[in-house]
Structure formats: C-alpha cells, structure tokens
Design a protein around this motif. Sequence first.
Motif, PDB file in Angstrom:
ATOM      1  N   ARG A  21       0.781  -1.131  -0.138  1.00 43.27           N
ATOM      2  CA  ARG A  21       0.039  -0.174  -0.027  1.00 43.27           C
ATOM      3  C   ARG A  21       1.294   0.895  -0.181  1.00 43.27           C
ATOM      4  O   ARG A  21       1.771   1.227   1.018  1.00 43.27           O
ATOM      5  N   GLN A  42       6.580   0.538   7.859  1.00 42.74           N
ATOM      6  CA  GLN A  42       6.010   1.225   7.109  1.00 42.74           C
ATOM      7  C   GLN A  42       7.635   2.138   6.954  1.00 42.74           C
ATOM      8  O   GLN A  42       7.998   1.805   7.615  1.00 42.74           O
ATOM      9  N   MET A  63       4.034  12.719  13.801  1.00 45.72           N
ATOM     10  CA  MET A  63       4.673  14.183  12.711  1.00 45.72           C
ATOM     11  C   MET A  63       4.152  14.824  13.161  1.00 45.72           C
ATOM     12  O   MET A  63       2.743  15.362  13.520  1.00 45.72           O
ATOM     13  N   TYR A 105      -4.105  -0.442  14.390  1.00 48.91           N
ATOM     14  CA  TYR A 105      -3.582   0.676  14.875  1.00 48.91           C
ATOM     15  C   TYR A 105      -3.665   0.955  16.198  1.00 48.91           C
ATOM     16  O   TYR A 105      -4.929   0.046  16.644  1.00 48.91           O
ATOM     17  N   ARG A 143      -4.577   3.396  18.907  1.00 49.72           N
ATOM     18  CA  ARG A 143      -4.177   4.865  19.260  1.00 49.72           C
ATOM     19  C   ARG A 143      -3.764   5.673  20.675  1.00 49.72           C
ATOM     20  O   ARG A 143      -4.760   7.158  20.942  1.00 49.72           O
TER      21      ARG A 143
HETATM   22  C1  T46 Z   1       0.904   6.270   9.764  1.00 49.94           C
HETATM   23  C2  T46 Z   1       0.959   7.657   9.763  1.00 49.94           C
HETATM   24  C3  T46 Z   1       1.832   7.491   9.384  1.00 49.94           C
HETATM   25  C4  T46 Z   1      -7.479   4.889   5.081  1.00 49.94           C
HETATM   26  O1  T46 Z   1      -9.356   4.686   5.398  1.00 49.94           O
HETATM   27  N1  T46 Z   1      -6.808   3.960   5.058  1.00 49.94           N
HETATM   28  C5  T46 Z   1      -5.202   3.861   4.824  1.00 49.94           C
HETATM   29  O2  T46 Z   1      -4.370   3.094   3.918  1.00 49.94           O
HETATM   30  C6  T46 Z   1      -4.999   5.270   5.945  1.00 49.94           C
HETATM   31  C7  T46 Z   1      -3.535   5.653   6.174  1.00 49.94           C
HETATM   32  C8  T46 Z   1      -6.150   5.978   6.008  1.00 49.94           C
HETATM   33  N2  T46 Z   1      -7.264   5.807   6.261  1.00 49.94           N
HETATM   34  C9  T46 Z   1      -8.686   6.718   6.703  1.00 49.94           C
HETATM   35  C10 T46 Z   1      -8.303   6.549   8.360  1.00 49.94           C
HETATM   36  C11 T46 Z   1      -8.845   7.749   8.568  1.00 49.94           C
HETATM   37  O3  T46 Z   1     -10.273   8.074   8.671  1.00 49.94           O
HETATM   38  O4  T46 Z   1      -7.908   8.388   6.586  1.00 49.94           O
HETATM   39  C12 T46 Z   1      -7.939   8.716   7.695  1.00 49.94           C
HETATM   40  C13 T46 Z   1      -6.784   9.492   8.468  1.00 49.94           C
HETATM   41  O5  T46 Z   1      -5.807   8.141   9.081  1.00 49.94           O
HETATM   42  P1  T46 Z   1      -5.217   8.661  10.191  1.00 49.94           P
HETATM   43  O6  T46 Z   1      -5.766   9.372  11.111  1.00 49.94           O
HETATM   44  O7  T46 Z   1      -4.770   7.481  11.307  1.00 49.94           O
HETATM   45  O8  T46 Z   1      -4.019   9.425   9.723  1.00 49.94           O
HETATM   46  P2  T46 Z   1      -2.304  10.275  10.606  1.00 49.94           P
HETATM   47  O9  T46 Z   1      -1.737  10.719   9.473  1.00 49.94           O
HETATM   48  O10 T46 Z   1      -3.052  10.209  12.034  1.00 49.94           O
HETATM   49  O11 T46 Z   1      -1.595   8.183  10.679  1.00 49.94           O
HETATM   50  C14 T46 Z   1      -1.270   7.864   9.267  1.00 49.94           C
HETATM   51  C15 T46 Z   1      -1.595   6.897   8.992  1.00 49.94           C
HETATM   52  O12 T46 Z   1      -2.567   6.103   9.261  1.00 49.94           O
HETATM   53  C16 T46 Z   1      -0.237   5.666  10.115  1.00 49.94           C
HETATM   54  O13 T46 Z   1      -0.944   3.942   9.368  1.00 49.94           O
HETATM   55  O14 T46 Z   1       1.130   5.065  10.259  1.00 49.94           O
HETATM   56  O15 T46 Z   1       0.005   8.536   8.713  1.00 49.94           O
END
Ligand code: T46
Length: 134
Positions: free
Chosen positions: A34, A57, A98, A120, A122
Amino acid sequence: MSLIKLIDFPSLGDDRGSLVAIEGNKNIPFDIKRIYYIFGTQKDIARGFHAHKELNQVAICITGKCRMFLDNGNAKEDVWLDSATKGILIDNMVWHEMHEFSDDCVLLVLASAHYDESDYIRDYQCFLRVQKND
Ligand code: T46
C-alpha cells in the motif's frame, strides 16, 4: 541501538533533474502492499499518535519537511524528514507522531499491508501495556 533507521535512496539524477527508484524487498525491507501520502497539512497540526501491531512502513518527505517522533516505550527520538532521498523505517510497535509540517510537505508512506484499523493502537497507555507484555 538507535530507534531512527534511515534509508538513503540514491538520486539517479542527470542534467534533466533527479529520479529516485523504490523497490519492495530491495531498498525497502518488505513487500510494498500500500502507498499513501499526506499533504495540505494545516499549520500547527500534528498527526500520527499511534503504533501498529504488525505493520511496517517507510516514510519519505518527497517535498518539504516534517519532524518524525518515535517512541518504543523505552527510548524516544526524533528526526527531520527533509529530503526526497531520505526515508525512515517505522517498525511495528513503535509509537509515532509527525509534527511541524511545512506548508509544502508531501509525506509519502510505503506500507507492508493493506489498511486495517484493528492493527492500530491509538491509546498511549495501551501501547505501553502491550510493549511491557511482549
Ligand atoms: C501512519 C501514519 C504515518 C484509510 O482509510 N486508509 C489508509 O490507508 C490510511 C493510511 C488511512 N485511512 C483513513 C483512516 C482515517 O479515517 O484515513 C483517515 C486518516 O488516517 P489517520 O488519522 O490514521 O492519519 P495519520 O496521519 O494520523 O496516520 C497515518 C496512517 O494512518 C498511519 O498508519 O502510520 O500516517
């Protein structure tokens, strides 16, 4: 051993510009299942704040910069991702955040598995409990 594991990607540039080639199981230490990218991050917003149970990752700022913070429950370290030729390995069971995204930041992430919310962790206290019992 440092928590920060960087991967230097050779720039195959010539007088037309630069090119970086990324290959699963070659310069990335897993099969890439992915790819996603984060961009347009609002000022003073931080992201992440989780660990993955299984997922591995590699993250690369292909434009701009951000600060990646890693925590394995014992040690905490951070590093600026500020080059299209520098990736950071985010191993499973490493809490990551980040911070300080530049306006132009595009953070490209290569992942070893398809998206799975159940992978995850969280909640930070839950992460620490799982780490201790491992
Ligand atoms: C990570 C860091 C580095 C999806 O539906 N598919 C996906 O492949 C991903 C990555 C996210 N999502 C959805 C889940 C949430 O509803 O997108 C939304 C935002 O995801 P999240 O709040 O987890 O985003 P980050 O920036 O906090 O984290 C992301 C990745 O999710 C995580 O795996 O390691 O970037």
